[in-house]
Scaffold this motif. Structure first.
Motif, PDB file in Angstrom:
ATOM      1  N   GLY A 202      49.125  20.727 -28.080  1.00 50.51           N
ATOM      2  CA  GLY A 202      48.071  20.528 -29.067  1.00 50.51           C
ATOM      3  C   GLY A 202      47.228  21.746 -29.365  1.00 50.51           C
ATOM      4  N   TRP A 203      47.586  22.909 -28.833  1.00 50.49           N
ATOM      5  CA  TRP A 203      46.901  24.148 -29.199  1.00 50.49           C
ATOM      6  C   TRP A 203      47.897  25.287 -29.102  1.00 50.49           C
ATOM      7  CZ3 TRP A 203      46.137  22.124 -24.230  1.00 50.49           C
ATOM      8  CH2 TRP A 203      46.423  22.984 -23.153  1.00 50.49           C
ATOM      9  N   ARG A 204      47.497  26.458 -29.584  1.00 53.98           N
ATOM     10  CA  ARG A 204      48.399  27.603 -29.557  1.00 53.98           C
ATOM     11  C   ARG A 204      47.665  28.820 -29.020  1.00 53.98           C
ATOM     12  NH1 ARG A 204      51.294  27.643 -34.035  1.00 53.98           N
ATOM     13  NH2 ARG A 204      52.076  29.726 -33.615  1.00 53.98           N
ATOM     14  N   THR A 205      48.447  29.781 -28.552  1.00 55.15           N
ATOM     15  CA  THR A 205      47.928  31.069 -28.113  1.00 55.15           C
ATOM     16  C   THR A 205      48.684  32.161 -28.858  1.00 55.15           C
ATOM     17  OG1 THR A 205      49.545  31.379 -26.342  1.00 55.15           O
ATOM     18  CG2 THR A 205      47.539  30.145 -25.781  1.00 55.15           C
ATOM     19  N   PRO A 206      48.212  33.396 -28.812  1.00 53.65           N
ATOM     20  CA  PRO A 206      49.009  34.492 -29.368  1.00 53.65           C
ATOM     21  C   PRO A 206      50.317  34.650 -28.594  1.00 53.65           C
ATOM     22  CG  PRO A 206      46.720  35.168 -29.036  1.00 53.65           C
ATOM     23  CD  PRO A 206      46.882  33.848 -28.345  1.00 53.65           C
ATOM     24  N   VAL A 207      51.309  35.250 -29.255  1.00 55.30           N
ATOM     25  CA  VAL A 207      52.624  35.481 -28.659  1.00 55.30           C
ATOM     26  C   VAL A 207      52.960  36.967 -28.758  1.00 55.30           C
ATOM     27  CG1 VAL A 207      55.097  34.944 -28.785  1.00 55.30           C
ATOM     28  CG2 VAL A 207      53.401  33.166 -29.268  1.00 55.30           C
ATOM     29  N   MET A 208      53.438  37.532 -27.657  1.00 53.00           N
ATOM     30  CA  MET A 208      53.899  38.916 -27.609  1.00 53.00           C
ATOM     31  C   MET A 208      55.402  38.919 -27.351  1.00 53.00           C
ATOM     32  SD  MET A 208      50.854  40.254 -25.071  1.00 53.00           S
ATOM     33  CE  MET A 208      51.440  41.955 -24.936  1.00 53.00           C
ATOM     34  N   ALA A 209      56.086  39.922 -27.867  1.00 51.04           N
ATOM     35  CA  ALA A 209      57.529  40.065 -27.627  1.00 51.04           C
ATOM     36  C   ALA A 209      57.828  41.498 -27.214  1.00 51.04           C
ATOM     37  CB  ALA A 209      58.330  39.704 -28.875  1.00 51.04           C
ATOM     38  N   SER A 210      58.678  41.644 -26.207  1.00 52.31           N
ATOM     39  CA  SER A 210      59.053  42.973 -25.735  1.00 52.31           C
ATOM     40  C   SER A 210      60.531  42.965 -25.369  1.00 52.31           C
ATOM     41  CB  SER A 210      58.212  43.383 -24.523  1.00 52.31           C
ATOM     42  OG  SER A 210      58.498  44.709 -24.136  1.00 52.31           O
ATOM     43  N   VAL A 211      61.246  43.991 -25.818  1.00 57.82           N
ATOM     44  CA  VAL A 211      62.693  44.046 -25.607  1.00 57.82           C
ATOM     45  C   VAL A 211      63.059  45.240 -24.741  1.00 57.82           C
ATOM     46  CG1 VAL A 211      63.049  42.973 -27.860  1.00 57.82           C
ATOM     47  CG2 VAL A 211      63.208  45.480 -27.646  1.00 57.82           C
ATOM     48  N   THR A 212      64.271  45.218 -24.257  1.00 53.15           N
ATOM     49  CA  THR A 212      64.785  46.299 -23.418  1.00 53.15           C
ATOM     50  C   THR A 212      65.849  47.079 -24.172  1.00 53.15           C
ATOM     51  OG1 THR A 212      64.322  45.189 -21.333  1.00 53.15           O
ATOM     52  CG2 THR A 212      66.066  46.805 -21.316  1.00 53.15           C
ATOM     53  N   ILE A 213      65.609  48.359 -24.362  1.00 55.27           N
ATOM     54  CA  ILE A 213      66.592  49.255 -24.978  1.00 55.27           C
ATOM     55  C   ILE A 213      67.281  50.023 -23.858  1.00 55.27           C
ATOM     56  CG2 ILE A 213      66.972  51.145 -26.591  1.00 55.27           C
ATOM     57  CD1 ILE A 213      65.970  48.646 -27.973  1.00 55.27           C
ATOM     58  N   GLU A 214      68.588  49.833 -23.761  1.00 54.25           N
ATOM     59  CA  GLU A 214      69.361  50.453 -22.698  1.00 54.25           C
ATOM     60  C   GLU A 214      69.525  51.962 -22.952  1.00 54.25           C
ATOM     61  OE1 GLU A 214      70.256  48.890 -20.022  1.00 54.25           O
ATOM     62  OE2 GLU A 214      69.632  46.901 -20.677  1.00 54.25           O
ATOM     63  N   PRO A 215      69.954  52.731 -21.948  1.00 52.99           N
ATOM     64  CA  PRO A 215      70.125  54.177 -22.128  1.00 52.99           C
ATOM     65  C   PRO A 215      71.047  54.560 -23.288  1.00 52.99           C
ATOM     66  CG  PRO A 215      70.142  53.666 -19.793  1.00 52.99           C
ATOM     67  CD  PRO A 215      70.123  52.349 -20.519  1.00 52.99           C
ATOM     68  N   MET A 216      71.982  53.648 -23.681  1.00 52.53           N
ATOM     69  CA  MET A 216      72.875  53.984 -24.802  1.00 52.53           C
ATOM     70  C   MET A 216      72.187  53.836 -26.150  1.00 52.53           C
ATOM     71  SD  MET A 216      73.551  50.700 -23.645  1.00 52.53           S
ATOM     72  CE  MET A 216      74.001  49.052 -24.175  1.00 52.53           C
ATOM     73  N   GLY A 217      70.920  53.363 -26.153  1.00 54.13           N
ATOM     74  CA  GLY A 217      70.145  53.351 -27.387  1.00 54.13           C
ATOM     75  C   GLY A 217      70.026  52.021 -28.085  1.00 54.13           C
ATOM     76  N   THR A 218      70.598  50.959 -27.499  1.00 55.30           N
ATOM     77  CA  THR A 218      70.511  49.632 -28.103  1.00 55.30           C
ATOM     78  C   THR A 218      70.187  48.599 -27.020  1.00 55.30           C
ATOM     79  OG1 THR A 218      72.837  49.022 -27.768  1.00 55.30           O
ATOM     80  CG2 THR A 218      72.300  50.264 -29.781  1.00 55.30           C
ATOM     81  N   MET A 219      69.874  47.395 -27.469  1.00 51.66           N
ATOM     82  CA  MET A 219      69.778  46.281 -26.543  1.00 51.66           C
ATOM     83  C   MET A 219      71.180  45.939 -26.043  1.00 51.66           C
ATOM     84  SD  MET A 219      67.150  44.086 -28.919  1.00 51.66           S
ATOM     85  CE  MET A 219      67.130  42.594 -27.917  1.00 51.66           C
ATOM     86  N   LEU A 220      71.254  45.157 -24.979  1.00 50.40           N
ATOM     87  CA  LEU A 220      72.544  44.793 -24.392  1.00 50.40           C
ATOM     88  C   LEU A 220      73.457  44.136 -25.416  1.00 50.40           C
ATOM     89  CD1 LEU A 220      74.092  44.737 -21.680  1.00 50.40           C
ATOM     90  CD2 LEU A 220      73.145  42.445 -21.308  1.00 50.40           C
ATOM     91  N   ALA A 221      72.886  43.326 -26.303  1.00 48.81           N
ATOM     92  CA  ALA A 221      73.690  42.628 -27.307  1.00 48.81           C
ATOM     93  C   ALA A 221      73.950  43.473 -28.547  1.00 48.81           C
ATOM     94  CB  ALA A 221      73.019  41.314 -27.701  1.00 48.81           C
TER      95      ALA A 221
END
Length: 466
Positions: A202-221
């Motif tokens: 019944g209520w909301r909070t702010p949302v943060m998002a953080s990703v991991t960039i691997e040494p090859m320059g992209t995310m795992l996917a």
């Protein structure tokens, strides 16, 4: 329906609404400092198997909120004492999916609620006149990356995140932080699970998002940070950023690119460098602070902190480096961005955008035959060939009246998303098939088409889905 902020009081006397307003004011004034690593701090405490609840639970840091809440509270206090404005709950692996590996799936709600309560108490104790401290509900990537590992469906992932979010919200988390994400499909499922949790409590909070960039320059996917941002820019995020994986030096290009695109705040909390063969991290508090101070001086970040290998000494150095630094200003632009694994900006320099239409059963006899014969791998090769020949977007239409469109879309997209990096154009008159396609897409897809030929019903169904 717009779900309001909660107005109940927390242990420091402030309501959720007051705390949310104070957080926004803080972020407008200066750079916010997050805490450091939970696991690194815990490893230094010489905890026994009994501390975790027995040999079968040893290493499950999340269960410490039930068995040794005093240890968890002391960790939060240490990071607040070092200068952190916000600490993360001890719930990185707090989804039922991860806790099931320890036989604790049925305790997920309790663990997340208790973790938030402990952090909330530590924040109240560390707060003072003119300076509130905050709690981020940590929501890790789970042990499954849908695009890479499989093993869980999109809808199941939504449920895991929903349960975790309800627990964190019930315990008093100020924000929800989906972090260390390696697959944007997981992140999208997390957003939906969080929205379901908001509706339930019944209520909301702010949302943060953080990703991991691997040494090859992209995310795992496979996505780089620009494609990632195009995928999530629709979400009303408090911040988007990068954490874990590498030390700050290897994050330079990624955080610069993200800063130039993000219409919201950016965060960066790296590991203390890349670990060596013995698992030791090379960045000292001084060297980590020096690197991140450069990001601050360039105006690339709003939130800094530490991930694996960082301890209160690193946070103390970061807090000192952040003192007096101006926060980054959000980017202002009207770019039209879509993405698959790669980003595509639609602008005057690349018009017309070329859409490959051969993966359409209504337009290609060969594609229709391959689908009818169940040769989905060969059908996906057609998509790859179109990209090789210059297609910037791939149209996907499986509307054969003699077949099960949803089943064909499932089978084809499972293969196509691994073969083509360009954005998808999902082409169907069935809203359920469009929804299915969105669940398969890492990126920001195009829906084809929305019209008013049959009245407003389809429009009202599909646009909110987008």
């Amino acid at each position: 329906m717009r779900i309001p902020m909660a107005d109940h009081r927390t242990p420091d006397g402030a309501s959720q609404r007051e705390r949310a307003e104070a957080l926004q004011e803080l972020l407008a004034e200066r750079i916010l400092v997050l805490d450091g690593a939970t696991g690194t701090w815990m490893q230094a405490q010489d905890l026994s198997a009994e501390d975790f609840g027995g040999p079968e639970l040893e290493g499950c840091n999340e269960n410490l909120v039930l068995t040794r809440p005093d240890v968890v509270r002391r960790m939060h206090a240490d990071y607040f004492a070092a200068g952190a404005d916000m600490v993360e709950t001890d719930t990185f692996g707090g989804t039922p999916l991860v806790l099931a590996e320890y036989g604790l799936a049925d305790k997920a709600l309790e663990i997340n609620r208790r973790a938030a309560e402990i952090a909330r108490g530590a924040a109240a104790a560390a707060s003072g006149p003119g300076r509130l401290r905050f709690v981020a509900g940590s929501m890790g990537p789970t042990t499954k990356a849908m695009t890479v590992t499989g093993g869980v469906t999109f809808d199941e992932m939504i449920g895991h995140y929903r349960t975790q979010a309800i627990g964190l919200l019930s315990g008093g988390a100020d924000v929800l932080l989906l972090e260390t994400t390696q697959d944007t499909r997981n992140l999208k499922a997390g957003f939906i699970g969080v929205e379901q949790a908001f509706a339930e409590v019944g209520w909301r909070t702010p949302v943060m998002a953080s990703v991991t960039i691997e040494p090859m320059g992209t995310m795992l996917a496979g996505q780089d940070v620009e494609a990632l941002y195009a995928s999530v820019m629709h979400a009303p995020l408090l911040s988007v950023g990068i954490n874990c994986a590498t030390g700050p030096e290897f994050m330079t290009d990624h955080i610069r690119s993200l800063s130039a695109l993000a219409k919201t705040r950016t965060s960066c909390y790296p590991n203390a460098g890349l670990p060596d063969a013995d698992g030791n991290y090379g960045e000292t508090p001084e060297s980590l602070a020096r690197e991140l101070e450069r990001f601050m001086a360039e105006g690339w970040v709003n939130i800094v902190g530490g991930c694996c290998g960082t301890v209160p000494a690193h946070i103390r150095a970061l807090a000192a480096a952040a003192e007096g630094k101006k926060p980054r200003r959000a980017a202002i632009h009207t770019k039209t961005l879509v993405s698959g694994i790669e980003i595509l900006e639609v602008d005057v320099d690349n018009r017309p955008v070329l859409v490959g239409e051969r993966t359409n059963v209504l337009g290609s006899r060969k594609f229709k035959r391959l689908i009818a014969e169940g040769q989905f791998e060969a059908a996906a090769e057609i998509a790859r060939a179109q990209v090789k020949n210059g297609a910037q977007v791939i149209d996907v239409c499986l509307q054969d009246p003699d077949r099960d469109e949803a089943a064909d879309a499932n089978a084809f997209l499972e293969r196509a998303i691994r073969m083509v990096k360009v954005p998808l154009m999902l082409d169907s008159t069935d809203a359920k098939v469009l929804e299915l396609g969105l669940k398969w897409s890492q990126g920001k897809a195009i829906l084809n088409s929305i019209n008013l030929e049959d009245g407003e019903e389809r429009f009202k169904t599909v646009v909110p889905m987008a």
